[in-house]
Every structure is written in C-alpha cells, then in structure tokens.
Motif scaffolding. Sequence first.
Motif, mmCIF file in Angstrom:
data_model
loop_
_atom_site.group_PDB
_atom_site.id
_atom_site.type_symbol
_atom_site.label_atom_id
_atom_site.label_comp_id
_atom_site.label_asym_id
_atom_site.label_seq_id
_atom_site.Cartn_x
_atom_site.Cartn_y
_atom_site.Cartn_z
ATOM 1 N N UNK A 249 0.817 -1.219 0.000
ATOM 2 C CA UNK A 249 0.000 0.000 0.000
ATOM 3 C C UNK A 249 0.848 1.265 0.000
ATOM 4 N N UNK A 250 0.403 2.227 -0.813
ATOM 5 C CA UNK A 250 1.065 3.534 -0.900
ATOM 6 C C UNK A 250 0.108 4.658 -0.526
ATOM 7 N N UNK A 251 -1.074 4.664 -1.152
ATOM 8 C CA UNK A 251 -1.982 5.806 -1.040
ATOM 9 C C UNK A 251 -2.467 5.996 0.394
ATOM 10 N N UNK A 252 -3.016 4.943 0.996
ATOM 11 C CA UNK A 252 -3.535 5.066 2.356
ATOM 12 C C UNK A 252 -2.407 5.363 3.341
ATOM 13 N N UNK B 255 7.202 3.794 5.374
ATOM 14 C CA UNK B 255 7.157 2.411 4.923
ATOM 15 C C UNK B 255 7.974 2.271 3.645
ATOM 16 N N UNK B 256 8.231 1.042 3.253
ATOM 17 C CA UNK B 256 9.053 0.813 2.064
ATOM 18 C C UNK B 256 8.430 1.397 0.796
ATOM 19 N N UNK B 257 7.121 1.191 0.526
ATOM 20 C CA UNK B 257 6.536 1.823 -0.664
ATOM 21 C C UNK B 257 6.641 3.349 -0.645
ATOM 22 N N UNK B 258 6.460 3.956 0.525
ATOM 23 C CA UNK B 258 6.586 5.410 0.621
ATOM 24 C C UNK B 258 8.032 5.851 0.423
ATOM 25 N N UNK B 259 8.966 5.061 0.923
ATOM 26 C CA UNK B 259 10.381 5.389 0.741
ATOM 27 C C UNK B 259 10.760 5.330 -0.732
ATOM 28 N N UNK B 260 10.287 4.312 -1.430
ATOM 29 C CA UNK B 260 10.575 4.208 -2.865
ATOM 30 C C UNK B 260 9.905 5.345 -3.623
ATOM 31 N N UNK B 261 8.682 5.679 -3.230
ATOM 32 C CA UNK B 261 7.969 6.780 -3.878
ATOM 33 C C UNK B 261 8.712 8.103 -3.700
ATOM 34 N N UNK C 44 15.450 6.515 -8.740
ATOM 35 C CA UNK C 44 15.580 5.255 -8.016
ATOM 36 C C UNK C 44 16.864 4.557 -8.445
ATOM 37 N N UNK C 45 17.692 4.208 -7.472
ATOM 38 C CA UNK C 45 18.949 3.529 -7.768
ATOM 39 C C UNK C 45 18.732 2.019 -7.814
ATOM 40 N N UNK C 46 19.680 1.268 -8.375
ATOM 41 C CA UNK C 46 19.559 -0.204 -8.403
ATOM 42 C C UNK C 46 19.555 -0.850 -7.023
ATOM 43 N N UNK C 47 19.729 -0.062 -5.958
ATOM 44 C CA UNK C 47 19.574 -0.626 -4.627
ATOM 45 C C UNK C 47 18.170 -1.197 -4.443
ATOM 46 N N UNK C 48 17.187 -0.536 -5.047
ATOM 47 C CA UNK C 48 15.811 -1.029 -4.980
ATOM 48 C C UNK C 48 15.690 -2.337 -5.750
#
Length: 259
Positions: free
Chosen positions: A199-202, A213-219, A226-230
């Motif tokens: 989940x990202x939006x909620x 959270x991880x999705x928010x961090x990636x966003x 975004x680096x290849x670390x992801x």
Amino acid sequence: MRRRSKIPEIYVTLLLILMYLPILVVVVYSFNDTKLFSWEGFTFSWYQKLLHNRNIITAFFNSLELAALSSLSASVLGTVGAVGIAGRHFRGRGALENLSLIPIMVPEIILGMAYLAFFSFLRLPFGMLTLVLAHTTFCVPYIFINVKARLAGLDPAIGEAARDLGASAPRAFFDITLPLIAPSILSGALLAFAMSMDDVVISFFATGAQTSTLPLQIYSMLKMGVTPEINALCTLMLGAVFLIVAVGRLVSARRQRRA
C-alpha cells in the motif's frame, strides 16, 4: 483426427512473458555496474550499498511490522465477524455484510482522506499507530470473505454434535470450528499481509513524518531517481518468497506421503 490449435499455448506463453519479463529485468539489473539501463558489467556493489542504507532498511522493517500487526489484528476481527454472522438469519444481515466490504470497494484516495480527517479529529499522533489502524480496517474484508465462504460450506451439525456431547460453546469453537476454518484464516491473512506491504496511497495519508514504509520510501526516491539498490532489495524479497514457497511445497509433499 482434428489438429489441436496452438493458439492457447501461444497465448499462455505470451502472458507468462509479459508477467515475468519485468521481474527478470529487475533481477538482472540489480547486478549491473551502473545506474543506467545499459549493461556495463557484473557487480554486487548495489547489494553492499543496500545493506548500508539505513533509510531503506528502516522502511523495510517498518513495513514488515505494519503488515504483521495489521494482518494479525484483521484476522481476529474478520474471523469474529464472519463467525458471528454465519448461521444467523436476522433483518439487515445482507446490508451488514455489504457494509463490511466497503473498505475494499471504496477508492484508496477517498479512504486515505477519510483516515486523515478522522485521525486529525481524534488528535491521534500520526505514526505507526495510525498506520496499523488504517491498514487493519482495509485488511479485515479479506479475512472476512474467506472465512465466511468456508463457514458456508461447513455442516452446522458438526458444531451441534460437539455441543450435544457436552462441549461448551467456546470449546466447540476452538476444538472443532477453528481448525476447520484455519486454512481460510491463513490464506486471508497472507493476502492482507501482501496488500499491507504494497500500500502507498492510504499509508501516505495515515503516516507521520518520523515513520516511513518501504513503498513510501521508494515513492520519495522517485524525485531524485531510483537507484539499483531497490532492484537489489526486490531480488532479495523475491528470493525469500520463492524459498518460503519451496519450503511450503516440501512440507505439503511430506504430509501427503505420510497420509
């Protein structure tokens, strides 16, 4: 004899390619010696940088904690709700069941804004607490649907027989009903866990400045690139999932052999 058409095989092959080719690209480029989408050489440097990136690691463990807490609490609430409704016919039952499915029917942007307004009204500090409350709410229907469907297929005479033999209502539930619906609870909990992790939006509306959270961090990393670390993190998560599935298959195969 009529020749069998190869269209179904071609269709399935193309579908599998479209599904798994992007995943394969992510895995391959996690070993690429550059940030660009051109192969420059093989390296493990992105995995080393990932292990030293505190922001990503912290966000990943926050997501795991959030998904575990929300799926566990949703499993309890969803199971209690399904058991409470199953086998009982009362006025407004259909409306109550439909009402319980609203969190997965309403668009996430609306739910996120509703949680933001509600938590602000209660003056709750935004952080892990509000995230767990929000995720639990939209995870409950996944368990509720699975358990309700399982209960609909059970013979009510099984529980009644336990009661006739002297078992109390709680003991009949924990000794008879719960083991029978346990696979449905587990499948719903796993689905809820995956939905919470994704989940990202909620989460965007329900989180605080100190909790990510991880999705928010990636966003948030999309603004700077975004680096290849992801990619490396996704590869490790895929490997963990495949390992869990393989272990589950082995355990299931051994049980079948013993049976």
